[in-house]
Design a protein around this motif. Structure first.
Motif, mmCIF file in Angstrom:
data_model
loop_
_atom_site.group_PDB
_atom_site.id
_atom_site.type_symbol
_atom_site.label_atom_id
_atom_site.label_comp_id
_atom_site.label_asym_id
_atom_site.label_seq_id
_atom_site.Cartn_x
_atom_site.Cartn_y
_atom_site.Cartn_z
ATOM 1 N N ARG A 155 40.681 23.677 18.071
ATOM 2 C CA ARG A 155 41.503 24.831 17.654
ATOM 3 C C ARG A 155 42.201 25.124 18.868
ATOM 4 O O ARG A 155 43.387 25.534 18.778
ATOM 5 C CB ARG A 155 40.690 26.075 17.330
ATOM 6 N N ARG A 169 37.564 31.567 17.563
ATOM 7 C CA ARG A 169 37.738 31.902 16.113
ATOM 8 C C ARG A 169 38.727 32.985 15.624
ATOM 9 O O ARG A 169 38.502 33.974 16.442
ATOM 10 C CB ARG A 169 36.549 32.043 15.574
ATOM 11 N N LEU A 170 39.427 32.829 14.715
ATOM 12 C CA LEU A 170 40.321 33.939 14.203
ATOM 13 C C LEU A 170 39.602 34.634 13.135
ATOM 14 O O LEU A 170 39.763 35.852 12.893
ATOM 15 C CB LEU A 170 41.481 33.319 13.667
ATOM 16 N N ARG A 171 38.827 34.190 12.132
ATOM 17 C CA ARG A 171 37.806 34.482 11.012
ATOM 18 C C ARG A 171 36.542 34.891 11.591
ATOM 19 O O ARG A 171 36.151 34.216 12.634
ATOM 20 C CB ARG A 171 37.871 33.511 10.139
ATOM 21 N N ALA A 172 35.933 35.601 10.872
ATOM 22 C CA ALA A 172 34.476 36.058 11.217
ATOM 23 C C ALA A 172 33.654 34.661 10.894
ATOM 24 O O ALA A 172 33.933 33.776 10.139
ATOM 25 C CB ALA A 172 33.897 37.054 10.202
ATOM 26 N N GLU A 173 32.465 34.679 11.333
ATOM 27 C CA GLU A 173 31.519 33.565 11.188
ATOM 28 C C GLU A 173 31.281 33.381 9.982
ATOM 29 O O GLU A 173 31.132 34.524 9.082
ATOM 30 C CB GLU A 173 30.342 33.810 12.065
ATOM 31 N N GLY A 176 33.337 31.964 7.537
ATOM 32 C CA GLY A 176 34.601 31.788 6.831
ATOM 33 C C GLY A 176 34.928 30.246 6.931
ATOM 34 O O GLY A 176 34.485 29.780 7.618
ATOM 35 N N GLY A 177 35.596 30.014 5.784
ATOM 36 C CA GLY A 177 36.097 28.520 5.717
ATOM 37 C C GLY A 177 35.303 27.852 4.872
ATOM 38 O O GLY A 177 34.370 28.517 4.354
#
Length: 189
Positions: free
Chosen positions: A17, A21-25, A27-28
C-alpha cells in the motif's frame, strides 16, 4: 505459526500500500481459507505434490485461492527448516545443509522440479516472457524439491521462472553444492 504469519502478512500489505491502513482492522474481503486450512493445504501440496486444483475442489474454493494460500504460507515451514526423519533436533535449512548431511550419512538424494501455474506477470515487469512455458502453454514457476531414496522431502525451494527446464532450474545450484560437499545426486525419473 499464526502470529509470525500475521506480522509478515501485515508488513507485506503495508509495503504494497505504501502507507498504514485506511480502514479499520477486519475491513475488506475475508479469506476464503482460514489459517489452519491454509497450513494444511500447503503441507499437503509440499508432501504429496497434488495439483492446486484438486485441493480447490476439496475446500470448495477457486484454484487461485489455494495458490495464493500456498504462496503466503510456504515461507513459514521453510524458515523452520526440514526435519530429518529419525534424528530429533536436526533441521536442514539450506541446500548445502542437505548435501552435507547426505554426504555424512551416505544418503542418496533425488531432485524434482514441480511446475506451478501462476498469473501472467504485469506488462512492465522485466523478464515477463521467462514465465511462459512451452510444454503447458501457461505461465508457470518451477520449484525444486529434494528427497531421499524413500521419497521423504529433505528440502524444497529454488523458485525459478517456468520457461527454464526442470534440470536447468536446479543444475547450477545443485552442482555447486554437490561439488562443495562431495555428495551424490540422482535425478528423479
Amino acid at each position: 505459526m499464526a502470529a509470525p504469519w500475521m506480522v509478515r502478512e501485515d508488513a507485506r500489505l503495508r509495503e504494497r500500500r505504501g502507507h498504514e491502513r485506511l480502514r479499520a482492522e477486519g475491513g475488506g474481503p475475508d479469506h476464503r481459507l482460514v489459517f489452519t486450512d491454509r497450513v494444511i493445504a500447503t503441507l499437503v501440496i509440499l508432501r504429496f505434490q497434488l495439483p492446486h486444483a484438486v485441493l480447490a475442489v476439496f475446500y470448495g474454493v477457486d484454484r487461485s485461492t489455494v495458490t495464493r494460500a500456498v504462496h503466503e504460507i510456504r515461507p513459514l515451514p521453510a524458515a523452520r527448516g526440514f526435519a530429518v526423519p529419525g534424528e530429533t533436533g536436526l533441521r536442514l535449512h539450506t541446500m548445502a545443509d542437505v548435501f552435507a548431511h547426505a554426504a555424512a550419512k551416505g544418503v542418496e538424494l533425488r531432485h524434482r522440479g514441480t511446475e506451478v501455474r501462476v498469473r501472467r506477470p504485469k506488462a512492465d515487469r522485466p523478464g515477463r516472457r521467462a514465465f511462459g512455458t512451452g510444454k503447458v502453454r501457461q505461465n508457470t514457476k518451477r520449484a525444486t524439491v529434494i528427497s531421499d531414496e524413500a521419497g521423504r522431502t529433505r528440502w524444497a525451494g529454488v523458485i525459478r521462472p517456468g520457461r527454464m527446464h526442470d534440470q536447468g532450474a536446479t543444475r547450477r545450484r545443485t552442482q555447486r553444492a554437490v561439488a562443495r560437499r562431495g555428495g551424490r545426486l540422482m535425478s528423479a525419473v
